[in-house]
Design a protein around this motif. Sequence first.
Motif, PDB file in Angstrom:
ATOM      1  N   TRP A  53       0.807  -1.220   0.000  1.00  0.00           N
ATOM      2  CA  TRP A  53       0.000   0.000   0.000  1.00  0.00           C
ATOM      3  C   TRP A  53       0.844   1.277   0.000  1.00  0.00           C
ATOM      4  CZ3 TRP A  53      -3.564  -2.469  -1.746  1.00  0.00           C
ATOM      5  CH2 TRP A  53      -4.919  -2.111  -1.698  1.00  0.00           C
ATOM      6  N   TYR A  56       3.069   1.038  -3.691  1.00  0.00           N
ATOM      7  CA  TYR A  56       2.537   0.309  -4.855  1.00  0.00           C
ATOM      8  C   TYR A  56       3.559  -0.689  -5.427  1.00  0.00           C
ATOM      9  CZ  TYR A  56      -1.460   3.515  -5.050  1.00  0.00           C
ATOM     10  OH  TYR A  56      -2.593   4.237  -4.752  1.00  0.00           O
ATOM     11  N   ARG A  72      -3.515  -1.612  -8.266  1.00  0.00           N
ATOM     12  CA  ARG A  72      -4.449  -1.031  -7.295  1.00  0.00           C
ATOM     13  C   ARG A  72      -5.020   0.237  -7.899  1.00  0.00           C
ATOM     14  NH1 ARG A  72      -2.592   2.152  -1.797  1.00  0.00           N
ATOM     15  NH2 ARG A  72      -4.660   2.928  -1.241  1.00  0.00           N
ATOM     16  N   ASN A  77      -9.345   1.254  -2.396  1.00  0.00           N
ATOM     17  CA  ASN A  77      -9.079  -0.006  -1.703  1.00  0.00           C
ATOM     18  C   ASN A  77      -9.519  -1.198  -2.534  1.00  0.00           C
ATOM     19  OD1 ASN A  77      -8.103   1.297   0.694  1.00  0.00           O
ATOM     20  ND2 ASN A  77     -10.217   1.918   1.074  1.00  0.00           N
ATOM     21  N   THR A  78      -9.187  -1.152  -3.806  1.00  0.00           N
ATOM     22  CA  THR A  78      -9.512  -2.219  -4.739  1.00  0.00           C
ATOM     23  C   THR A  78      -8.253  -2.634  -5.469  1.00  0.00           C
ATOM     24  OG1 THR A  78     -11.750  -1.344  -5.070  1.00  0.00           O
ATOM     25  CG2 THR A  78     -10.909  -2.859  -6.731  1.00  0.00           C
ATOM     26  N   VAL A  79      -8.044  -3.927  -5.539  1.00  0.00           N
ATOM     27  CA  VAL A  79      -6.912  -4.453  -6.300  1.00  0.00           C
ATOM     28  C   VAL A  79      -7.446  -5.329  -7.427  1.00  0.00           C
ATOM     29  CG1 VAL A  79      -5.271  -4.357  -4.409  1.00  0.00           C
ATOM     30  CG2 VAL A  79      -6.602  -6.428  -4.760  1.00  0.00           C
TER      31      VAL A  79
END
Length: 116
Positions: A53, A56, A72, A77-79
């Motif tokens: 986080w 990256y 990401r 908060n999405t991968v």
Amino acid sequence: QLQLVESGGGSVQAGGSLRLSCAASGRTNNIYRMGWFRQAPGKEREFVAWIWWSDYSVGYEASVKGRFTISRDNGENTVHLQMRTLKPEDTAIYYCAAESGGIAYWGQGTQVTVGS
């Protein structure tokens, strides 16, 4: 608590592509890294890819390097796991994973099936 919801699994022929997504919700402010693991029938769960986080940065299991890309959404908060040149041996249940506050969280898993 952190909740992880995966989407995007399915069936594809060898050489094809699929994209998995994982959305995290709940206490997302302490996420350290998120990634993907997979478990094939009769085998142990294995690491696939991580994204950290803070910067990256990414890491991959050797057999997927060059074929899979983890990313990401900027500041979200999405991968995602973009999977290309899929092989029958990539067939597995893919689990989203997150490490937050020293605790590991898992999604419910999504099936990926690659036909030969």
